[in-house]
Design an enzyme around this catalytic site. Sequence first.
Site, mmCIF file in Angstrom:
data_model
loop_
_atom_site.group_PDB
_atom_site.id
_atom_site.type_symbol
_atom_site.label_atom_id
_atom_site.label_comp_id
_atom_site.label_asym_id
_atom_site.label_seq_id
_atom_site.Cartn_x
_atom_site.Cartn_y
_atom_site.Cartn_z
ATOM 1 N N THR A 122 1.142 -1.028 0.044
ATOM 2 C CA THR A 122 0.150 -0.166 -0.268
ATOM 3 C C THR A 122 1.084 1.587 -0.026
ATOM 4 O O THR A 122 1.847 1.392 0.604
ATOM 5 C CB THR A 122 -1.089 -0.339 1.433
ATOM 6 O OG1 THR A 122 -1.354 -1.372 1.478
ATOM 7 C CG2 THR A 122 -1.780 1.741 0.699
ATOM 8 N N PRO A 124 0.073 6.005 -0.219
ATOM 9 C CA PRO A 124 -0.402 6.433 0.097
ATOM 10 C C PRO A 124 -1.648 7.601 -1.019
ATOM 11 O O PRO A 124 -2.855 7.535 -0.660
ATOM 12 C CB PRO A 124 0.477 8.034 -0.205
ATOM 13 C CG PRO A 124 1.875 7.709 0.359
ATOM 14 C CD PRO A 124 2.113 6.430 -0.852
ATOM 15 N N ALA A 126 -1.860 4.966 -3.306
ATOM 16 C CA ALA A 126 -2.347 3.149 -4.088
ATOM 17 C C ALA A 126 -3.114 2.484 -3.174
ATOM 18 O O ALA A 126 -2.378 2.040 -2.192
ATOM 19 C CB ALA A 126 -0.922 2.601 -4.379
ATOM 20 N N ARG A 260 -26.101 -7.667 34.583
ATOM 21 C CA ARG A 260 -26.332 -6.382 34.610
ATOM 22 C C ARG A 260 -27.685 -6.397 35.085
ATOM 23 O O ARG A 260 -28.844 -7.343 34.251
ATOM 24 C CB ARG A 260 -26.400 -5.552 33.074
ATOM 25 C CG ARG A 260 -26.848 -4.259 33.080
ATOM 26 C CD ARG A 260 -26.321 -3.360 34.216
ATOM 27 N NE ARG A 260 -26.336 -1.821 33.997
ATOM 28 C CZ ARG A 260 -25.782 -0.598 34.408
ATOM 29 N NH1 ARG A 260 -24.742 -0.909 35.415
ATOM 30 N NH2 ARG A 260 -26.352 0.005 34.192
ATOM 31 N N GLN A 329 -23.769 -1.789 22.202
ATOM 32 C CA GLN A 329 -25.356 -1.188 22.519
ATOM 33 C C GLN A 329 -26.153 -1.961 23.875
ATOM 34 O O GLN A 329 -26.479 -1.406 25.321
ATOM 35 C CB GLN A 329 -25.998 -1.878 21.366
ATOM 36 C CG GLN A 329 -27.778 -1.312 21.525
ATOM 37 C CD GLN A 329 -27.660 0.491 21.698
ATOM 38 O OE1 GLN A 329 -26.571 0.823 21.124
ATOM 39 N NE2 GLN A 329 -28.863 1.169 21.527
ATOM 40 N N HIS A 331 -24.372 -3.215 26.318
ATOM 41 C CA HIS A 331 -23.717 -2.645 27.677
ATOM 42 C C HIS A 331 -23.539 -1.299 28.145
ATOM 43 O O HIS A 331 -23.681 -0.436 28.995
ATOM 44 C CB HIS A 331 -22.299 -2.742 26.856
ATOM 45 C CG HIS A 331 -21.291 -3.806 27.777
ATOM 46 N ND1 HIS A 331 -20.861 -4.861 26.756
ATOM 47 C CD2 HIS A 331 -20.031 -4.233 28.800
ATOM 48 C CE1 HIS A 331 -20.917 -5.615 27.103
ATOM 49 N NE2 HIS A 331 -19.704 -5.601 28.155
ATOM 50 N N GLY A 333 -23.887 2.706 28.240
ATOM 51 C CA GLY A 333 -22.784 3.601 28.494
ATOM 52 C C GLY A 333 -21.759 3.108 28.805
ATOM 53 O O GLY A 333 -20.574 3.628 28.309
ATOM 54 N N GLU A 356 -7.111 -6.095 3.138
ATOM 55 C CA GLU A 356 -6.805 -6.937 2.218
ATOM 56 C C GLU A 356 -8.128 -7.438 1.083
ATOM 57 O O GLU A 356 -8.913 -8.146 0.973
ATOM 58 C CB GLU A 356 -7.056 -8.656 3.300
ATOM 59 C CG GLU A 356 -5.606 -8.554 3.735
ATOM 60 C CD GLU A 356 -4.755 -8.143 3.650
ATOM 61 O OE1 GLU A 356 -4.855 -7.029 4.032
ATOM 62 O OE2 GLU A 356 -4.005 -8.961 5.221
ATOM 63 N N THR A 358 -11.583 -3.909 0.533
ATOM 64 C CA THR A 358 -12.460 -3.382 0.755
ATOM 65 C C THR A 358 -13.988 -4.210 1.366
ATOM 66 O O THR A 358 -14.431 -4.986 -0.572
ATOM 67 C CB THR A 358 -13.139 -2.180 0.681
ATOM 68 O OG1 THR A 358 -13.408 -1.956 -0.629
ATOM 69 C CG2 THR A 358 -11.706 -0.683 0.767
#
Length: 377
Positions: A122, A124, A126, A260, A329, A331, A333, A356, A358
Site C-alpha cells: 500500500t 499514499p 494506492a 447487569r 449497545q 453494554h 454507556g 485485504e 474493502t
Amino acid sequence: MITEVAGLIDEARAFAAMEIRPYAATFDEEQQISAGLIRKMADKGYLGASFPAMYNGLALDAVSYGLLTEQIGKACASTRSLLTVHTSLVGEAILRFGTESQRMNWLPEMAAGNKIGAFALTEPGAGSDARSIVTAYRRHKDKYVINGRKKWISFAAIADFFLVIARNGTDISAFIVDAKSPGVSVVPMKGLLANRAAHLAEIEFCEVEVPEENRLGKEGFGFTYIVNTALDHGRYSIAWAGLALAQEALEAMNAYSIQRKQFGRKIFLHAPVQAIIAEATTGVHAARSLCLRAGSMRQTKHKDALMETIIAKCFTAKLAMKVTTDAVQVHGGNGCSKEYPVERLFREAKILEIIEGTTQIHQEAIAEFSVRQYGMR
C-alpha cells in the site's frame, strides 16, 4: 479434528487467555505489542504455523491454521495481525514463489521469530487500486535500485525485512528488502482508530540497492502472481479474524447481560436484548460455517476456494462490525468506556472492512461470481 491438532488449539486458547487477553488493553494504549510476547509466540511455533516442518513450521492445514488464528484474534486483534502479515502474507508468498535457497534462508528464521517480515504494498495514493503503485525499481548491473514510499504497513516499525512491491514501467515485481539497508527510512504511525499495537509505519526507499537473489519470483510477476496469492492468504486469515471478533463480542454481551440489572431484573430477560443476542449468535454460527467451508476447499484445492475465501471474509468482516456494535449497545454507556473490552472490539472490527480488500471491492467480485454461477439457466 485429530487429537494432536485439537490439543494444539486448546493450548493456543490457554496461551491467549494467559499471555494475550489480560494485556490487550495495555497493548492498545501503549500502541505496541511487546517483544516478549512475540518471542513466546515464536517459541510456541505460531509464527510458522502454516509452514512445512522442513522449514521449522507446524505444518498446520488451512482449517487448523484458521482455528489458531481465531484463538489469537479473540484475545487481541493486533497480535493476530502478526500472523496475518508475517505468516500469511509474507511467509506464504515466499513459500509459494521463493527459490529453495530463499525458502531455506528466510522461512526457518521467520518461524523462529528471528526475522519479522512486513508486506509493503500500500502507498499514499494506492490502496484498493493496488496496481497504481508508483514505487519504482530499475536494474543496475547485478542489483536492483528501489525508490518510493509505502504507507499503512503493519509491523513495518519492527520488521527485519519487507516484501516490497515495485514497478518498472508496466512490470510489477516483488523484492525482499532488508530493513537496515542504506536508504530505508521508517516512520511509525500513531493515533490510529484500531490496530494500534500492530506497529504500523510509513517506509521510504531512497536509492535502496537490492541484490538480484532477493527478487521473489520472476520479474514482472509481482502483481498477477505474488500480490494476488499473498492477499488470498491474507483474506483467509482476516475471515477468521472477523469470526474471532464477533465471537468475543458475543461472549462479552452474554456475560454482561446475565449480571447487569435494569428495571429490577437482569437485562437478558428483556426481549430487545434477547433479540440482539439471538441475531448475533445466528450470525456467528453462519460465519463459522463459511470459514470452515473456505478452509476445507483450500485444503482440497477446489477451483472456487479463492471465491469462497472472499465470501467468508466479506461476511465475517461485516458481521464483526454488526456484532461488536450490538455488544456496545447491550453494554449501554459502559460500552463506550475503555474499561470494557467491547469498546476496543468495536474499533478493531471496522478495520476488517477495509484491509485485504474493502467490503465494496469484494461485493463486486462476489456479484460477478454469482452471475456466472447462478445466472445461466
